[in-house]
Design a protein around this motif. Structure first.
Motif, PDB file in Angstrom:
ATOM      1  N   ASN A 183       0.817  -1.209   0.000  1.00  0.00           N
ATOM      2  CA  ASN A 183       0.000   0.000   0.000  1.00  0.00           C
ATOM      3  C   ASN A 183       0.857   1.269   0.000  1.00  0.00           C
ATOM      4  O   ASN A 183       2.078   1.214   0.111  1.00  0.00           O
ATOM      5  N   GLU A 234      -0.006   0.277  -4.672  1.00  0.00           N
ATOM      6  CA  GLU A 234      -1.031   1.315  -4.617  1.00  0.00           C
ATOM      7  C   GLU A 234      -0.469   2.639  -5.128  1.00  0.00           C
ATOM      8  O   GLU A 234       0.555   3.123  -4.647  1.00  0.00           O
ATOM      9  N   TRP A 279      -4.601   0.879  -8.276  1.00  0.00           N
ATOM     10  CA  TRP A 279      -3.613  -0.144  -7.924  1.00  0.00           C
ATOM     11  C   TRP A 279      -2.991  -0.654  -9.214  1.00  0.00           C
ATOM     12  O   TRP A 279      -3.706  -0.946 -10.175  1.00  0.00           O
ATOM     13  N   ALA A 338      -7.622  -3.712  -2.489  1.00  0.00           N
ATOM     14  CA  ALA A 338      -6.572  -4.690  -2.785  1.00  0.00           C
ATOM     15  C   ALA A 338      -7.133  -6.106  -2.676  1.00  0.00           C
ATOM     16  O   ALA A 338      -6.772  -6.990  -3.460  1.00  0.00           O
TER      17      ALA A 338
END
Lengths: 325, 325
Positions: free
Chosen positions: A229, A262, A267, A303
């Motif tokens: 992330n 990310e 993403w 995600a």
């Protein structure tokens, strides 16, 4: 015109003649630059400067710190360009932030991508070269420019980085022959390769630790996926992320390795495979790439949702049931 | 006799003539075998078998699974040997469990170690060869034996593994030239190198995770040490430990990386450095090795005690105060 890609319209001899007839040359490297595109631009710039020409380099992104040694091959020069050359650029969109300015102004493109989409007036494209620097090396010899240690180091950097230091299947007999010739110029290949391949920052080590601890194996261990992330990625420099997409695929038994990163508003998925066709998988999600290295991106999804979608697609491609392992 | 080590007493041409005049040949690889010693024995065995000779290989330790491809170059033959050849063996003690049987019976030694201690009657030692397989390749050509894909793969395996896939400073112009020639024989270098360098078992991944999580940095980050106890090491195959000693040194800023491994009755320390003289440090503790790669062992001490001793010695060598960081 041996081995030439259908996008090519001149021979390498003609490319050399063209450059010899010109001055005030700007060399463009692609955005999200790597060792090959900068090895080409710095090596060719240094060689043309040795012939007394005014030459400079431009790229939408800065030179990463692990390539600072390339700067030793060139002198910084300031002038208004009359000739524009692109190196290792398969499509003008890869100029990134420089596309608007130069997309339609490239006089000569030197490239090694099978997928080269013509944008320059003159094009030399040899898709059997493992690195564009292999072509630039031949070009410098045709120019008759003196090759010194610093220029040799530029060309070597491109060849080494594009072949994973002679490890990947794109490495050919000629790749080794050229690397052998370049060794003659006396740069310290051990020290250079340590910097290019082995040195890892502590931030990179932490990132790898996180990835290994959070790898999600599926398809009986033939698939492995991990999500990184923004918080994680903001703590590392762009150089620390270099090559990280290859990590999951290195694990024994894994055919398809996926890393999700990310970005500001989406993403990005990077897929690497040993045998499976990841280009086919990424295409389904609007992405693309090569057989064993491809990518795609996802908007407005978590995600977890993306992971499930990708797992299902990879399992279908591998012909395997989704069996967590 | 260009470049020859003082331990040498014959030329490579003489070594070839000797082998051509003999039959029923046993080739010995060193204990704790690596890709170079087995690349040599399997490659040379295959080549001599192609000349119609009876040839077999012996080693104190078994062939690791990641080198199983070497077996394709040879046919298994059973006979009583009349001639004994050692490859990549610097000292007869490195025969390990085979020293008693063969230590004084080696007719011909082919080696590339600077530190070669004569034990064979005939010795060809070229310490400028990055890998002993570079010598074996020249030898096979002198023998006039046919080189096929499988033999080429053996020789390539030795050259690639001893140079970190052409990454280390021992790589020379000739290393690349020979690798380039070997590529002609059509083995899949991408697949082979994946197996040799990139593939990691899950056990290896776990071991690396442990190491990275427990690295102890000292000397302002220029030193890093980690201890692996028996319980940890018993859970992994010997192949999984391959190259693990190089891990701490890969971290940015680290000059000296040390890995302690617990053995049955002692702790073994492996030191790797970028610049510092680790041979000098290991010598103090009764060990030895090379400038940038050395080792020593400790008995009747805990890992903590050894760590403190080593840290102090490394700090002295680096000329730095022991400052944990």
């Amino acid at each position: 015109m041996n081995n030439l890609n259908r996008a090519a319209n001149i021979s390498l001899e003609e490319a050399a003649k063209f450059l010899l007839s010109k001055d005030r040359i700007l060399i463009l490297s692609h955005a999200n630059p790597d060792g090959d595109t900068f090895g080409c631009s710095y090596g060719l710039c240094g060689a043309l400067q040795k012939l007394g020409k005014s030459v400079k380099i431009a790229c939408a992104d800065p030179l990463p710190a692990n390539f600072f040694h390339l700067k030793e091959a060139v002198r910084e020069q300031d002038f208004e360009e009359e000739t524009v050359v692109s190196v290792d650029i398969a499509d003008k969109s890869l100029l990134g932030g420089l596309e608007k300015l130069y997309g339609d102004k490239v006089d000569l493109a030197i490239d090694h991508h099978l997928s080269h989409v013509p944008f320059a007036r003159l094009r030399y494209v040899d898709d059997e070269a493992a690195a564009c620097c292999e072509i630039v090396y031949d070009l410098i010899k045709l120019l008759g420019a003196e090759i010194d240690k610093n220029i040799a180091q530029c060309v070597y950097t491109g060849i080494a980085t594009d072949t994973g230091c002679f490890k990947y299947a794109n490495t050919t007999r000629l790749t080794h022959i050229k690397a052998g010739e370049l060794m003659n110029y006396g740069f310290d290949c051990g020290e250079l390769n340590y910097r290019l391949f082995d040195m890892k920052s502590r931030a990179r080590i932490k990132l790898e630790q996180f990835m290994l601890a959070h790898l999600d194996f599926f398809a009986e261990g033939k698939g492995a996926i991990v999500a990184l992330n923004k918080e994680l990625l903001n703590n590392v420099d762009s150089e620390d992320i270099n090559g990280i997409s290859a990590l999951p695929r290195m694990i024994e038994g894994v055919d398809v390795g996926i890393v999700l990163k990310e970005k500001e508003d989406c993403w990005k998925a990077s897929m690497r495979s040993l045998k499976a066709d990841v280009q086919k998988i990424c295409k389904k999600f609007g992405g693309g790439g090569h057989l064993n290295a491809a990518g795609c991106s996802f908007k407005n999804m978590t995600a977890e949702e993306i992971t499930e979608k990708i797992k299902a697609a990879v399992c279908r491609e591998l012909g395997s049931e989704t069996a967590e392992q």
